[in-house]
Design a protein around this motif. Structure first.
Motif, PDB file in Angstrom:
ATOM      1  N   ASP A  72     -40.340  40.791  25.413  1.00  0.00           N
ATOM      2  CA  ASP A  72     -39.696  41.638  24.234  1.00  0.00           C
ATOM      3  C   ASP A  72     -38.816  42.569  24.905  1.00  0.00           C
ATOM      4  O   ASP A  72     -37.782  43.022  24.413  1.00  0.00           O
ATOM      5  CB  ASP A  72     -40.680  42.126  23.303  1.00  0.00           C
ATOM      6  CG  ASP A  72     -41.287  41.120  22.192  1.00  0.00           C
ATOM      7  OD1 ASP A  72     -40.671  39.970  22.260  1.00  0.00           O
ATOM      8  OD2 ASP A  72     -42.335  41.517  21.584  1.00  0.00           O
ATOM      9  N   VAL A  73     -39.423  43.354  25.746  1.00  0.00           N
ATOM     10  CA  VAL A  73     -38.711  44.642  26.335  1.00  0.00           C
ATOM     11  C   VAL A  73     -37.440  43.998  27.063  1.00  0.00           C
ATOM     12  O   VAL A  73     -36.427  44.550  27.097  1.00  0.00           O
ATOM     13  CB  VAL A  73     -39.389  45.500  27.448  1.00  0.00           C
ATOM     14  CG1 VAL A  73     -38.799  46.201  28.328  1.00  0.00           C
ATOM     15  CG2 VAL A  73     -40.761  46.091  26.704  1.00  0.00           C
ATOM     16  N   ALA A  74     -37.601  42.836  27.849  1.00  0.00           N
ATOM     17  CA  ALA A  74     -36.344  42.456  28.698  1.00  0.00           C
ATOM     18  C   ALA A  74     -35.185  41.819  27.725  1.00  0.00           C
ATOM     19  O   ALA A  74     -34.102  42.051  28.193  1.00  0.00           O
ATOM     20  CB  ALA A  74     -36.916  41.396  29.529  1.00  0.00           C
ATOM     21  N   THR A  75     -35.748  41.471  26.496  1.00  0.00           N
ATOM     22  CA  THR A  75     -34.538  41.043  25.603  1.00  0.00           C
ATOM     23  C   THR A  75     -33.527  42.049  25.293  1.00  0.00           C
ATOM     24  O   THR A  75     -32.291  41.857  24.629  1.00  0.00           O
ATOM     25  CB  THR A  75     -34.914  40.327  24.486  1.00  0.00           C
ATOM     26  OG1 THR A  75     -35.816  41.209  23.676  1.00  0.00           O
ATOM     27  CG2 THR A  75     -36.107  38.958  24.774  1.00  0.00           C
ATOM     28  N   LYS A 144     -26.278  49.411  29.457  1.00  0.00           N
ATOM     29  CA  LYS A 144     -26.565  48.075  29.494  1.00  0.00           C
ATOM     30  C   LYS A 144     -27.752  47.660  28.379  1.00  0.00           C
ATOM     31  O   LYS A 144     -28.080  46.258  28.531  1.00  0.00           O
ATOM     32  CB  LYS A 144     -27.082  47.732  30.790  1.00  0.00           C
ATOM     33  CG  LYS A 144     -26.270  47.770  32.150  1.00  0.00           C
ATOM     34  CD  LYS A 144     -25.158  46.894  32.108  1.00  0.00           C
ATOM     35  CE  LYS A 144     -25.691  45.422  32.291  1.00  0.00           C
ATOM     36  NZ  LYS A 144     -24.470  44.736  32.211  1.00  0.00           N
ATOM     37  N   LEU A 145     -27.894  48.431  27.707  1.00  0.00           N
ATOM     38  CA  LEU A 145     -28.792  48.147  26.305  1.00  0.00           C
ATOM     39  C   LEU A 145     -28.181  47.078  25.440  1.00  0.00           C
ATOM     40  O   LEU A 145     -26.998  47.198  25.270  1.00  0.00           O
ATOM     41  CB  LEU A 145     -28.944  49.513  25.569  1.00  0.00           C
ATOM     42  CG  LEU A 145     -29.692  49.396  24.389  1.00  0.00           C
ATOM     43  CD1 LEU A 145     -31.270  48.771  24.659  1.00  0.00           C
ATOM     44  CD2 LEU A 145     -29.657  50.535  23.353  1.00  0.00           C
ATOM     45  N   VAL A 146     -28.909  46.002  25.336  1.00  0.00           N
ATOM     46  CA  VAL A 146     -28.579  44.838  24.267  1.00  0.00           C
ATOM     47  C   VAL A 146     -29.474  45.256  23.127  1.00  0.00           C
ATOM     48  O   VAL A 146     -30.566  45.231  23.129  1.00  0.00           O
ATOM     49  CB  VAL A 146     -28.993  43.719  24.875  1.00  0.00           C
ATOM     50  CG1 VAL A 146     -28.670  42.461  23.913  1.00  0.00           C
ATOM     51  CG2 VAL A 146     -28.435  43.478  26.309  1.00  0.00           C
ATOM     52  N   THR A 147     -28.791  45.014  22.093  1.00  0.00           N
ATOM     53  CA  THR A 147     -29.111  45.453  20.490  1.00  0.00           C
ATOM     54  C   THR A 147     -29.715  43.738  20.006  1.00  0.00           C
ATOM     55  O   THR A 147     -28.944  42.987  20.190  1.00  0.00           O
ATOM     56  CB  THR A 147     -28.467  46.150  19.776  1.00  0.00           C
ATOM     57  OG1 THR A 147     -27.072  45.526  19.485  1.00  0.00           O
ATOM     58  CG2 THR A 147     -28.267  47.578  20.400  1.00  0.00           C
ATOM     59  N   VAL A 212     -23.787  39.853  27.600  1.00  0.00           N
ATOM     60  CA  VAL A 212     -24.297  38.932  26.301  1.00  0.00           C
ATOM     61  C   VAL A 212     -24.226  39.978  25.157  1.00  0.00           C
ATOM     62  O   VAL A 212     -24.050  41.108  25.372  1.00  0.00           O
ATOM     63  CB  VAL A 212     -25.861  38.518  26.365  1.00  0.00           C
ATOM     64  CG1 VAL A 212     -26.002  37.697  27.777  1.00  0.00           C
ATOM     65  CG2 VAL A 212     -26.566  39.755  26.431  1.00  0.00           C
ATOM     66  N   HIS A 213     -24.378  39.307  23.962  1.00  0.00           N
ATOM     67  CA  HIS A 213     -24.377  40.232  22.868  1.00  0.00           C
ATOM     68  C   HIS A 213     -25.547  40.603  22.205  1.00  0.00           C
ATOM     69  O   HIS A 213     -25.743  41.456  21.531  1.00  0.00           O
ATOM     70  CB  HIS A 213     -23.455  39.272  21.714  1.00  0.00           C
ATOM     71  CG  HIS A 213     -22.085  39.609  21.926  1.00  0.00           C
ATOM     72  ND1 HIS A 213     -21.017  38.527  21.305  1.00  0.00           N
ATOM     73  CD2 HIS A 213     -21.124  40.508  22.621  1.00  0.00           C
ATOM     74  CE1 HIS A 213     -19.704  38.909  21.737  1.00  0.00           C
ATOM     75  NE2 HIS A 213     -19.838  39.838  22.518  1.00  0.00           N
ATOM     76  N   ALA A 214     -26.712  39.585  22.219  1.00  0.00           N
ATOM     77  CA  ALA A 214     -27.910  39.617  21.981  1.00  0.00           C
ATOM     78  C   ALA A 214     -28.994  38.811  22.574  1.00  0.00           C
ATOM     79  O   ALA A 214     -28.391  37.747  22.912  1.00  0.00           O
ATOM     80  CB  ALA A 214     -27.982  39.595  20.253  1.00  0.00           C
ATOM     81  N   MET A 215     -30.211  38.977  22.691  1.00  0.00           N
ATOM     82  CA  MET A 215     -31.136  38.071  23.284  1.00  0.00           C
ATOM     83  C   MET A 215     -32.371  38.368  22.204  1.00  0.00           C
ATOM     84  O   MET A 215     -32.788  39.178  21.675  1.00  0.00           O
ATOM     85  CB  MET A 215     -31.525  38.330  24.658  1.00  0.00           C
ATOM     86  CG  MET A 215     -30.338  38.334  25.696  1.00  0.00           C
ATOM     87  SD  MET A 215     -30.509  38.545  27.398  1.00  0.00           S
ATOM     88  CE  MET A 215     -30.849  40.531  27.393  1.00  0.00           C
ATOM     89  N   HIS A 216     -33.115  37.193  22.389  1.00  0.00           N
ATOM     90  CA  HIS A 216     -34.411  37.188  21.564  1.00  0.00           C
ATOM     91  C   HIS A 216     -35.431  35.971  22.277  1.00  0.00           C
ATOM     92  O   HIS A 216     -34.894  34.979  22.414  1.00  0.00           O
ATOM     93  CB  HIS A 216     -34.131  36.885  20.093  1.00  0.00           C
ATOM     94  CG  HIS A 216     -35.216  36.820  19.112  1.00  0.00           C
ATOM     95  ND1 HIS A 216     -35.859  38.019  19.037  1.00  0.00           N
ATOM     96  CD2 HIS A 216     -35.806  36.008  18.235  1.00  0.00           C
ATOM     97  CE1 HIS A 216     -37.072  37.461  18.140  1.00  0.00           C
ATOM     98  NE2 HIS A 216     -36.826  36.382  17.630  1.00  0.00           N
ATOM     99  N   ASP A 217     -36.706  36.340  22.298  1.00  0.00           N
ATOM    100  CA  ASP A 217     -37.430  35.518  22.729  1.00  0.00           C
ATOM    101  C   ASP A 217     -38.172  34.711  21.319  1.00  0.00           C
ATOM    102  O   ASP A 217     -39.001  35.570  20.598  1.00  0.00           O
ATOM    103  CB  ASP A 217     -38.719  36.059  23.648  1.00  0.00           C
ATOM    104  CG  ASP A 217     -39.510  36.922  23.118  1.00  0.00           C
ATOM    105  OD1 ASP A 217     -38.875  37.759  22.318  1.00  0.00           O
ATOM    106  OD2 ASP A 217     -40.500  36.811  23.665  1.00  0.00           O
ATOM    107  N   PRO A 218     -38.298  33.651  21.208  1.00  0.00           N
ATOM    108  CA  PRO A 218     -38.802  32.845  20.117  1.00  0.00           C
ATOM    109  C   PRO A 218     -40.298  32.740  20.213  1.00  0.00           C
ATOM    110  O   PRO A 218     -40.734  32.107  20.965  1.00  0.00           O
ATOM    111  CB  PRO A 218     -38.198  31.609  19.976  1.00  0.00           C
ATOM    112  CG  PRO A 218     -37.742  31.402  21.406  1.00  0.00           C
ATOM    113  CD  PRO A 218     -37.591  32.507  22.168  1.00  0.00           C
ATOM    114  N   THR A 219     -41.403  33.493  19.465  1.00  0.00           N
ATOM    115  CA  THR A 219     -42.566  33.612  19.529  1.00  0.00           C
ATOM    116  C   THR A 219     -43.249  32.844  18.487  1.00  0.00           C
ATOM    117  O   THR A 219     -42.931  31.767  18.309  1.00  0.00           O
ATOM    118  CB  THR A 219     -43.155  34.887  19.864  1.00  0.00           C
ATOM    119  OG1 THR A 219     -42.646  35.853  18.758  1.00  0.00           O
ATOM    120  CG2 THR A 219     -42.634  35.428  21.337  1.00  0.00           C
TER     121      THR A 219
END
Length: 330
Positions: A72-75, A144-147, A212-219
């Protein structure tokens, strides 16, 4: 009655998101739909914080606790650095259970270069299995923060690795004897080892270096729920293509055996990336150089009412899962 798993979005709006304490002046990103971490302004850097419980696993619970929270933090583009763990044990637990969990936490954190800096341990009446609640803190340069809400209409949706990895591993561990009878020991061992691919830290940091514009890990709720969460955060819709979504054969076989939907099976280990079309090849190449499988599975669209999957040439709504498929078998 609330269903097992994540609280439905409408209930989060009604009950949770209107009770968030004082307004934090330094909070860049706070609690919201589809947002798995918070971002807090620390000047030149941003502190990223995430918390998640591990409730559906027995074996490997400490491993999952570290990696799910690190993901979650890495996304957000941040490198995980500090971890806190609350360990809740059932009554009559012996010391070996606590020792095993701590060894898993220690080894997993050390592998990521993460320090365990605090937490809580107790024996809790009413539990039938251990629960570990983790909190991960990480740090990233502000630029470098991705929202989580950064996806844009027309962005490609990239998925790394495969759908259903975590769920496959948990089911293979929890139902090993039954599955060995159906598919053989080698099959079950391969499925159990999917846990070794659960980290997306390298996936996320590699992609973020390209842009990238956004990232998310699907849990919980798997790929299907992850798509809805990303779309929720950005106020968008999506169109994905079933034949492009990579799924391992072991996952497909286990899902057929138990009558599960692999797209709604907890999928830690995969990473969803929203990327500008002109940057897709660079991202895929960078991931490929690290040996990370990645596929373009669809795109985000402007209309939030369009949330569909195309299968065999036919377009149909991709429903948001009411709960994770894992709960049907463990």
């Amino acid at each position: 009655m609330l269903p097992a798993g994540k609280i439905p979005p409408e209930k989060l709006r009604e009950i949770v998101f209107n009770r968030l304490g004082a307004r934090g002046e330094r909070v860049i990103i706070g609690a919201d739909l589809g947002v798995d971490a918070a971002a807090i302004d620390f000047g030149e850097t941003v502190l990223v914080a995430s918390t998640d419980p591990i409730t559906g696993a027995g074996e490997g619970i400490g491993f999952y606790a570290v990696h799910v929270n690190a993901n979650d933090v890495a996304t957000f583009g941040a490198r995980p650095k500090w971890f806190l763990a609350s360990i809740l044990l059932p009554e009559n637990s012996d010391e070996a259970i606590l020792s095993g969990i701590m060894e898993e936490l220690h080894r997993s954190a050390a592998k990521l270069g993460v320090a365990i800096v605090g937490g809580h341990t107790e024996v809790t009446p009413g539990l039938d299995r251990p629960i570990v609640v983790g909190t991960m803190l990480g740090e990233v340069q502000r630029e470098k923060l991705v929202t989580s809400n950064g996806s844009k209409p027309g962005d490609a949706i990239i998925l790394t690795k495969w759908a259903g990895l975590e769920g496959t591993s948990i089911i293979a561990s929890e139902r090993a004897e039954e599955l060995e009878g159906a598919f053989g020991r080698g099959f079950v061992e391969r499925a159990r080892k999917f846990i070794e691919m659960i980290s997306v830290v390298e996936d996320a940091l590699t992609a973020n270096e390209v842009g990238v514009h956004a990232m998310h890990d699907p849990t919980e709720g798997g790929i299907a729920n992850g798509l809805h969460e990303m779309a929720d955060a950005a106020g968008l819709g999506f169109r994905v293509y079933a034949e492009r979504i990579p799924i391992r054969e072991e996952t497909l076989e286990i899902c057929r055996f138990y009558g599960l939907n692999p797209l709604a099976l907890i999928s830690s280990g995969a990473l969803m990336i929203a990327a500008p079309r002109d940057g897709v090849d660079d991202i895929l190449n960078a991931l490929g150089e690290k040996g990370i499988n990645a596929s373009v599975i669809g795109e985000f669209v402007e209309d939030p009412g369009v949330r569909v999957i195309v299968e065999n040439g036919e377009e149909r709504p991709l429903e948001r899962p009411e709960s994770d498929e894992l709960w049907k078998v463990v």
